[in-house]
Design an enzyme around this catalytic site. Structure first.
Site, PDB file in Angstrom:
ATOM      1  N   CYS A   2     -27.185  -3.195  11.988  1.00  0.00           N
ATOM      2  CA  CYS A   2     -27.119  -3.422  13.426  1.00  0.00           C
ATOM      3  C   CYS A   2     -28.231  -4.360  13.859  1.00  0.00           C
ATOM      4  CB  CYS A   2     -27.260  -2.089  14.169  1.00  0.00           C
ATOM      5  SG  CYS A   2     -26.070  -0.843  13.633  1.00  0.00           S
ATOM      6  N   GLY A  78     -30.082   0.036   9.962  1.00  0.00           N
ATOM      7  CA  GLY A  78     -30.293   0.347   8.553  1.00  0.00           C
ATOM      8  C   GLY A  78     -29.334   1.382   8.013  1.00  0.00           C
ATOM      9  N   ASP A 102     -25.806   8.652   9.959  1.00  0.00           N
ATOM     10  CA  ASP A 102     -27.207   8.858   9.611  1.00  0.00           C
ATOM     11  C   ASP A 102     -28.139   8.632  10.795  1.00  0.00           C
ATOM     12  OD1 ASP A 102     -26.732   6.143   9.671  1.00  0.00           O
ATOM     13  OD2 ASP A 102     -27.789   5.692   7.806  1.00  0.00           O
ATOM     14  N   GLY A 378     -27.975  -8.227  -6.093  1.00  0.00           N
ATOM     15  CA  GLY A 378     -29.039  -8.029  -7.085  1.00  0.00           C
ATOM     16  C   GLY A 378     -30.398  -8.558  -6.681  1.00  0.00           C
TER      17      GLY A 378
END
Length: 614
Positions: A2, A78, A102, A378
């Site tokens: 966000c 996050g 979350d 990665g």
């Protein structure tokens, strides 16, 4: 993922500034294309743009709750990868939950533990919590700085946001740049000193830091930092631990209410994550994984092997796609697209950046976003495990400066004499390098090569890695794509930081211990392939395009960059075939063409952001 923003002002009626808050929030629309929200109460104004990943129906922000007659509100950017464990613990402590997201877990974690909650979080995050009990706002940023958080304290107002553009909408925050900011742009850039926002009144909360703003003032502090400790595991135990940590963090990061794809370059780092993810998908009956790679039109015709880029990625991508049976998407761009996207890359970052390395990633993420919302990447393995050439070449290890920028005198020579005298770039660089080395946590009894490699690891994790994380966050979120970076799990980073160099560099190979940890997961030819960085264009048409752009700027007497640079020196470089292609300017990927593009971005930044130099 966000975008968050807002301001805190202890005096006055903030409801009069509701449109200002909306305007600040809308600048972050690309970060959160799915929903928007604002909240003003008392001295606090919060704004939020949402990208829905977990519990799309119920995770709206700002999220407000009452607890024991006190009001708490949060804006958060996050993902928490240990949310299930935290939620269970909070339930046992009597906290009720009405969503699966979350955000609610994080808000209740703050209500339960206050500022100490940051130490309990495993994830990537930047958030602000209004605390009605303590009459304060609490801010925190994840340990490695994957998610950004800028702030500006001017007079009696604290303004914050995920990106500088949000802060610059507030009338108290002006686009003023002083000598430090110019030094950041011209001698440090496209890297930045931790905490430095370039603009005079702007700072960035450092990774692993928290901040409290109350009526008594502003206080920031570190809640986490790398620590040195004796490593007692042998090679076999170390490889097993690395594998266990990597697998655990990856599987946590595959949790999502929308499909997760993987960025696959055919190199060690992305191939390992993709292989582990495919295995997880197969075990859980989640079907074929989508993978994506990026390349450039006619790159195969122009590619030339060199120290930093020993081989092309194409054959290795096909090797892994065939091995893992992924649903692969080959994406390629032509030179005109890369050049055109340079401006958008600047606006997305709000500062001059890694030029075509940025713009290609922006275009890549924009294409992925057409079919996906979350991707695994990665990023950061080279900084953590010692993969870059400067970990292995003595002249770079002993350069006495940041090894990804080993030509500071050349860089300083690009500036006008007046600017050189004002900002003292070499002195500034020396001070920032000394500051970084002084931060390194020493280990008693460690000397010689071990101590040298600890310094190099620390510099890479705290100074170079943030440059790439900034790039990944801004370019991906600019396209509304969430990119997760499993190698940045703080448990893995802390463990690997203390692995002795002879184990980390096992068998004399870069990232040797990571290769050993992945035995049986990847085919041997991929496992022991020579490292190759993110692909860049080798088409001479790109060089010609950006060189023409910078020469046009030099010919325009109104160009705001002209008083800052030595135009004759730039023309000299542009006229030299060798300098134009092989100039050692920044990192592995940025040489002459990227210097020209960077100067073009600096000029555009000065123009479009109305930057005032003072």
């Amino acid at each position: 993922m966000c975008g968050i923003t807002g301001f805190i002002q202890w005096r006055g009626d903030l409801t009069q500034h509701s449109q200002l808050l909306v305007k600040m929030t809308e600048t972050l629309a690309n970060r959160g294309p799915d929903a928007a929200g604002t909240w003003i109460s008392g001295p606090c104004a919060f704004g939020h743009r949402r990208l829905s990943v977990i519990d799309p129906e119920n995770g709206a922000q700002p999220m407000i709750t009452r607890h024991e007659e006190q009001v708490y509100a949060i804006v958060y950017n996050g993902e928490l990868y240990n949310a299930p464990e935290l939620k269970q613990e909070l339930k046992q402590r009597g906290h009720p939950f009405r969503t699966q997201c979350d955000t609610e877990v994080l808000l209740h974690a703050y209500i339960e533990w206050g500022p100490d909650c940051a130490e309990k979080l495993n994830g990537i995050f930047a958030f602000a919590v209004w605390d009605g009990l303590r009459d304060q706002v609490f801010f925190a940023r994840d340990r490695l700085g994957v998610k950004p958080l800028f702030y500006s304290k001017v007079d009696d107002v604290l303004v914050f946001g995920s990106e500088p553009k949000a802060l610059l909408q507030h009338p108290k925050v002006q686009p003023i740049v002083g000598p430090e900011g110019l030094a950041e742009i011209f001698i440090i850039g496209p890297a930045r000193t931790p905490g430095h926002g370039v603009y005079k009144e702007m700072q960035e909360l450092r990774p692993g830091h928290a901040m409290i703003y109350s009526r008594e003032g502003l206080r920031s502090y570190a809640y986490w930092k790398l620590e040195s400790a004796k490593h007692t595991d042998n090679e076999t135990e170390t490889a097993a631990k690395v594998r266990e940590l990597l697998q655990d963090t990856l599987e946590r990061q595959l949790v999502s209410d929308v499909p997760v794809c993987s960025l696959l370059s055919g190199g060690l780092d992305s191939s390992a994550l993709t292989a582990l993810a495919v295995d997880y998908y197969n075990r859980n009956g989640q079907g074929r994984m989508d993978t994506y790679s990026v390349d450039y039109v006619d790159n195969d015709k122009h590619f030339k092997s060199h120290t930093f880029q020993p081989g092309a990625d194409g054959p290795w991508i096909k090797r892994m796609v065939d091995e893992l049976n992924t649903n692969h998407h080959y994406i390629s761009f032509d030179t005109p697209e890369l050049v055109e996207a340079l401006d958008n890359a600047l606006y997305t970052r709000d500062l001059p950046g890694m030029t075509d390395v940025d713009s290609s990633l922006y275009l890549f993420c924009r294409e992925i976003k057409k079919k996906a919302t979350v991707a695994i990447s990665g990023e950061a393995a080279d900084e953590i495990f010692g993969g870059y050439p400067w970990f292995h070449r003595e002249e770079m290890l002993s350069s006495g400066t940041f090894p990804w920028s080993v030509a500071p005198k050349m860089r300083a020579s690009l500036l006008s004499p007046e600017v050189n005298q004002w900002i003292r770039p070499l002195e500034y660089l020396g001070d920032r390098y000394s500051d970084a080395v002084a931060e390194v946590p020493k280990l008693d009894g460690e000397t010689g090569k071990q101590a040298q490699m600890r310094v190099m690891s620390y510099l890479n994790i705290t100074r170079f890695m943030p440059t790439l994380l900034d790039r990944k966050d801004r370019m991906s979120m600019g396209a509304g794509l969430e990119v997760r970076v499993p190698y940045c799990d703080h448990r893995l980073v802390q463990y690997v930081f203390n692995i002795p160099w002879e184990i980390k560099n096992l068998n004399g190979r870069e990232k040797g211990i990571l290769r050993k940890a992945l035995e049986g997961i990847l085919p041997d030819d991929v496992l022991y392939r020579k490292k190759s960085p993110y692909p860049k264009t080798h088409n001479p048409a790109y060089l010609n395009a950006v060189r023409t752009q910078v020469l046009n700027i030099l010919d325009d007497s109104t160009s705001p960059i002209l008083p800052l640079i030595d135009a004759a020196k730039i023309r000299e470089i542009a006229a030299s075939p060798e300098s134009s292609t092989n100039l050692p300017w920044f990192g592995q990927l940025m040489s002459g063409p990227q210097l020209f593009a960077y100067l073009t971005q600096v000029d555009l930044w000065l123009r479009k952001y109305n930057v005032s130099i003072q």
